[in-house]
Write a protein that holds these residues in place. Structure first.
Motif, mmCIF file in Angstrom:
data_model
loop_
_atom_site.group_PDB
_atom_site.id
_atom_site.type_symbol
_atom_site.label_atom_id
_atom_site.label_comp_id
_atom_site.label_asym_id
_atom_site.label_seq_id
_atom_site.Cartn_x
_atom_site.Cartn_y
_atom_site.Cartn_z
ATOM 1 N N SER A 30 -3.173 -2.239 -1.586
ATOM 2 C CA SER A 30 -3.893 -2.682 -0.407
ATOM 3 C C SER A 30 -2.974 -3.514 0.467
ATOM 4 O O SER A 30 -2.260 -4.391 -0.020
ATOM 5 C CB SER A 30 -5.107 -3.514 -0.811
ATOM 6 O OG SER A 30 -5.782 -3.982 0.326
ATOM 7 N N TYR A 86 -2.533 3.130 6.745
ATOM 8 C CA TYR A 86 -2.662 4.462 6.154
ATOM 9 C C TYR A 86 -2.163 5.525 7.144
ATOM 10 O O TYR A 86 -1.396 6.415 6.774
ATOM 11 C CB TYR A 86 -4.114 4.730 5.766
ATOM 12 C CG TYR A 86 -4.343 6.112 5.223
ATOM 13 C CD1 TYR A 86 -4.101 6.393 3.881
ATOM 14 C CD2 TYR A 86 -4.786 7.146 6.043
ATOM 15 C CE1 TYR A 86 -4.298 7.668 3.376
ATOM 16 C CE2 TYR A 86 -4.983 8.420 5.549
ATOM 17 C CZ TYR A 86 -4.743 8.679 4.218
ATOM 18 O OH TYR A 86 -4.923 9.934 3.721
ATOM 19 N N ASP A 87 -2.592 5.422 8.400
ATOM 20 C CA ASP A 87 -2.153 6.386 9.420
ATOM 21 C C ASP A 87 -0.647 6.340 9.608
ATOM 22 O O ASP A 87 0.003 7.383 9.746
ATOM 23 C CB ASP A 87 -2.858 6.121 10.750
ATOM 24 C CG ASP A 87 -4.339 6.437 10.706
ATOM 25 O OD1 ASP A 87 -4.787 7.163 9.786
ATOM 26 O OD2 ASP A 87 -5.065 5.947 11.601
ATOM 27 N N VAL A 106 -4.012 6.936 -2.404
ATOM 28 C CA VAL A 106 -3.638 5.583 -2.002
ATOM 29 C C VAL A 106 -3.627 4.671 -3.217
ATOM 30 O O VAL A 106 -4.543 4.693 -4.036
ATOM 31 C CB VAL A 106 -4.631 5.027 -0.957
ATOM 32 C CG1 VAL A 106 -4.279 3.604 -0.579
ATOM 33 C CG2 VAL A 106 -4.666 5.913 0.274
ATOM 34 N N GLU A 130 -5.938 -1.883 7.370
ATOM 35 C CA GLU A 130 -5.735 -0.938 6.264
ATOM 36 C C GLU A 130 -5.702 0.511 6.772
ATOM 37 O O GLU A 130 -4.833 1.289 6.391
ATOM 38 C CB GLU A 130 -6.860 -1.105 5.243
ATOM 39 C CG GLU A 130 -6.570 -0.483 3.923
ATOM 40 C CD GLU A 130 -5.944 -1.454 2.940
ATOM 41 O OE1 GLU A 130 -5.692 -1.012 1.824
ATOM 42 O OE2 GLU A 130 -5.704 -2.618 3.268
ATOM 43 N N GLY A 131 -6.635 0.879 7.628
ATOM 44 C CA GLY A 131 -6.672 2.232 8.187
ATOM 45 C C GLY A 131 -5.462 2.534 9.039
ATOM 46 O O GLY A 131 -4.914 3.646 8.990
ATOM 47 N N VAL A 177 1.031 5.535 -0.033
ATOM 48 C CA VAL A 177 0.275 6.757 0.218
ATOM 49 C C VAL A 177 1.135 7.934 -0.199
ATOM 50 O O VAL A 177 2.275 8.064 0.250
ATOM 51 C CB VAL A 177 -0.110 6.890 1.710
ATOM 52 C CG1 VAL A 177 -0.878 8.171 1.954
ATOM 53 C CG2 VAL A 177 -0.919 5.683 2.174
ATOM 54 N N ARG A 195 -2.184 12.330 -0.194
ATOM 55 C CA ARG A 195 -3.049 11.356 0.475
ATOM 56 C C ARG A 195 -3.687 10.349 -0.479
ATOM 57 O O ARG A 195 -4.563 9.601 -0.094
ATOM 58 C CB ARG A 195 -4.110 12.040 1.324
ATOM 59 C CG ARG A 195 -3.514 12.872 2.427
ATOM 60 C CD ARG A 195 -4.569 13.455 3.305
ATOM 61 N NE ARG A 195 -3.934 14.252 4.346
ATOM 62 C CZ ARG A 195 -4.544 14.639 5.434
ATOM 63 N NH1 ARG A 195 -5.791 14.314 5.642
ATOM 64 N NH2 ARG A 195 -3.911 15.352 6.328
ATOM 65 N N CYS A 207 1.543 5.486 7.379
ATOM 66 C CA CYS A 207 2.138 6.121 6.193
ATOM 67 C C CYS A 207 2.123 7.637 6.332
ATOM 68 O O CYS A 207 3.111 8.303 5.989
ATOM 69 C CB CYS A 207 1.390 5.699 4.931
ATOM 70 S SG CYS A 207 1.657 3.988 4.446
ATOM 71 N N GLN A 208 1.022 8.185 6.821
ATOM 72 C CA GLN A 208 0.935 9.628 7.020
ATOM 73 C C GLN A 208 1.992 10.104 8.017
ATOM 74 O O GLN A 208 2.640 11.128 7.808
ATOM 75 C CB GLN A 208 -0.467 10.024 7.508
ATOM 76 C CG GLN A 208 -1.551 9.859 6.474
ATOM 77 C CD GLN A 208 -1.345 10.787 5.291
ATOM 78 O OE1 GLN A 208 -1.025 11.958 5.436
ATOM 79 N NE2 GLN A 208 -1.538 10.247 4.106
ATOM 80 N N LEU A 211 0.874 -1.160 0.000
ATOM 81 C CA LEU A 211 0.000 0.000 0.000
ATOM 82 C C LEU A 211 0.918 1.219 0.000
ATOM 83 O O LEU A 211 1.847 1.287 0.801
ATOM 84 C CB LEU A 211 -0.879 -0.001 1.256
ATOM 85 C CG LEU A 211 -1.830 1.173 1.396
ATOM 86 C CD1 LEU A 211 -3.163 0.687 1.944
ATOM 87 C CD2 LEU A 211 -1.267 2.229 2.306
#
Length: 57
Positions: free
Chosen positions: A27, A38-39, A24, A34-35, A18, A22, A41-42, A16
């Motif tokens: 997966s 994502y966090d 994406v 997944e969430g 990012v 933002r 990665c941020q 995944l």
């Protein structure tokens, strides 16, 4: 994804990405992980630091 132990919705090697905008691509799990990925990665984009995380048991 580096490794999988037990059942998992995705196999090792799934990815995944990012972007700073933002966006994406890909997966990591298709689940609640997944969430969290994502966090992470941020956070990595903001700090410039890498991290290795484990999820599950």
């Amino acid at each position: 994804m580096v490794a999988v132990h037990g059942s998992a919705p995705r196999s090792p090697g799934s990815a995944l990405a990012v972007g700073v905008d933002r966006a994406v691509i890909g997966s990591a799990s298709g689940s609640c992980v997944e969430g969290a990925v994502y966090d992470l990665c941020q956070e990595a984009l903001a700090s410039g630091a890498c991290t290795l995380e484990s999820f599950g048991y």
